[in-house]
Design a protein around this motif. Structure first.
Motif, mmCIF file in Angstrom:
data_model
loop_
_atom_site.group_PDB
_atom_site.id
_atom_site.type_symbol
_atom_site.label_atom_id
_atom_site.label_comp_id
_atom_site.label_asym_id
_atom_site.label_seq_id
_atom_site.Cartn_x
_atom_site.Cartn_y
_atom_site.Cartn_z
ATOM 1 N N ILE A 51 0.809 -1.207 0.000
ATOM 2 C CA ILE A 51 0.000 0.000 0.000
ATOM 3 C C ILE A 51 0.844 1.260 0.000
ATOM 4 O O ILE A 51 0.552 2.209 -0.687
ATOM 5 C CB ILE A 51 -0.938 0.014 1.228
ATOM 6 C CG1 ILE A 51 -2.043 -1.045 1.054
ATOM 7 C CG2 ILE A 51 -1.569 1.381 1.419
ATOM 8 C CD1 ILE A 51 -3.087 -0.714 0.057
ATOM 9 N N VAL B 62 -7.858 -3.567 -3.494
ATOM 10 C CA VAL B 62 -8.327 -3.028 -2.222
ATOM 11 C C VAL B 62 -9.832 -3.257 -2.138
ATOM 12 O O VAL B 62 -10.593 -2.714 -2.927
ATOM 13 C CB VAL B 62 -8.018 -1.523 -2.098
ATOM 14 C CG1 VAL B 62 -8.564 -0.968 -0.787
ATOM 15 C CG2 VAL B 62 -6.517 -1.278 -2.207
ATOM 16 N N ASP C 105 -11.878 -3.177 3.341
ATOM 17 C CA ASP C 105 -10.557 -2.785 3.852
ATOM 18 C C ASP C 105 -10.505 -1.312 4.248
ATOM 19 O O ASP C 105 -9.612 -0.898 4.988
ATOM 20 C CB ASP C 105 -9.468 -3.029 2.800
ATOM 21 C CG ASP C 105 -9.232 -4.505 2.517
ATOM 22 O OD1 ASP C 105 -9.592 -5.339 3.376
ATOM 23 O OD2 ASP C 105 -8.691 -4.815 1.434
ATOM 24 N N LEU C 106 -11.441 -0.525 3.747
ATOM 25 C CA LEU C 106 -11.365 0.917 3.925
ATOM 26 C C LEU C 106 -11.586 1.362 5.366
ATOM 27 O O LEU C 106 -11.306 2.512 5.702
ATOM 28 C CB LEU C 106 -12.360 1.620 2.995
ATOM 29 C CG LEU C 106 -12.106 1.384 1.500
ATOM 30 C CD1 LEU C 106 -13.203 2.011 0.663
ATOM 31 C CD2 LEU C 106 -10.739 1.920 1.089
ATOM 32 N N TYR D 104 -4.444 2.164 4.916
ATOM 33 C CA TYR D 104 -5.794 2.145 4.328
ATOM 34 C C TYR D 104 -6.556 3.420 4.665
ATOM 35 O O TYR D 104 -7.375 3.884 3.878
ATOM 36 C CB TYR D 104 -6.572 0.932 4.840
ATOM 37 C CG TYR D 104 -6.055 -0.387 4.317
ATOM 38 C CD1 TYR D 104 -6.424 -0.861 3.067
ATOM 39 C CD2 TYR D 104 -5.174 -1.160 5.070
ATOM 40 C CE1 TYR D 104 -5.946 -2.069 2.576
ATOM 41 C CE2 TYR D 104 -4.687 -2.366 4.593
ATOM 42 C CZ TYR D 104 -5.073 -2.818 3.351
ATOM 43 O OH TYR D 104 -4.599 -4.000 2.869
#
Length: 200
Positions: A13, A74, A78-79, A85
């Motif tokens: 990420i 993503v 996951d947010l 994130y």
């Protein structure tokens, strides 16, 4: 010969190896171990270095770096996770129920001086991103801050940073195209800064 973007490669990420050589998954995107913005990667491609240089050449900008995230990997669930994130453009991704096909998020992160020059830099870049969006680019600018206090220590006033979200999609998944687009964006920012240099 350039290698295509492989959507099956593990996702880093914070700094995927596609645009930069190093990665750090222990801190939110753009932060080093000290909590300060990471130093530019001198091994990054010339197009990336040129865009970072164009951004840091703006009076009032202190540091900048470019991160990239392959958004189809993503999940919307996951947010809500912490760390890197939490730095993603959550509202935009939730609104579209995730990424578009072959969508790469290029995050141009920067910090500003805590004075009039810094405010002018933020205003200038807000205009530039607005102008790029009006011209057809899927770009937006956001501010990011961390919790005001952690374990009794005050963070408020020390964590503010900004990011320019550039949602880039290329069906060919050719990294040469991505780097060419990054180089073009560097040129556009250089020209805009030079055109309005007297405004600073």
């Amino acid at each position: 010969m350039t290698e295509p973007i492989d959507p099956n490669d593990p996702l880093e990420i914070t700094q995927p190896a596609d645009l930069t050589e190093s990665a750090d998954t222990t801190q939110p995107a753009g932060l080093g171990d000290s909590g300060e913005p990471a130093e530019p990667d001198q091994d990054a491609p010339p197009e990336v270095m040129r865009l970072i240089a164009a951004l840091t050449a703006i009076p009032g900008v202190t540091q900048a770096q470019l991160d990239n995230t392959y958004l189809p990997e993503v999940a919307v669930s996951d947010l809500s996770l912490p760390g890197p994130y939490a730095d993603l453009p959550i509202a935009a991704l939730r609104r579209s129920n995730g990424a578009l096909e072959n969508e790469l998020l290029l995050s141009l992160e920067f910090r500003i001086q805590r004075n009039e020059a810094g405010l002018r830099a933020a205003e200038f870049l807000s205009w530039w991103v607005r102008d790029q969006s009006r011209g057809g680019e899927n770009m937006q600018i956001r501010s990011i801050g961390l919790p005001p206090m952690v374990a009794g220590d005050q963070q408020l006033g020390r964590t503010l940073r900004f990011t320019i979200d550039w949602f880039y999609a290329d069906p060919s998944q050719d990294m040469a195209n991505v780097l060419s687009a990054v180089g073009g964006k560097a040129l556009a920012l250089e020209l805009a800064t030079n055109m309005y240099k007297d405004a600073f």
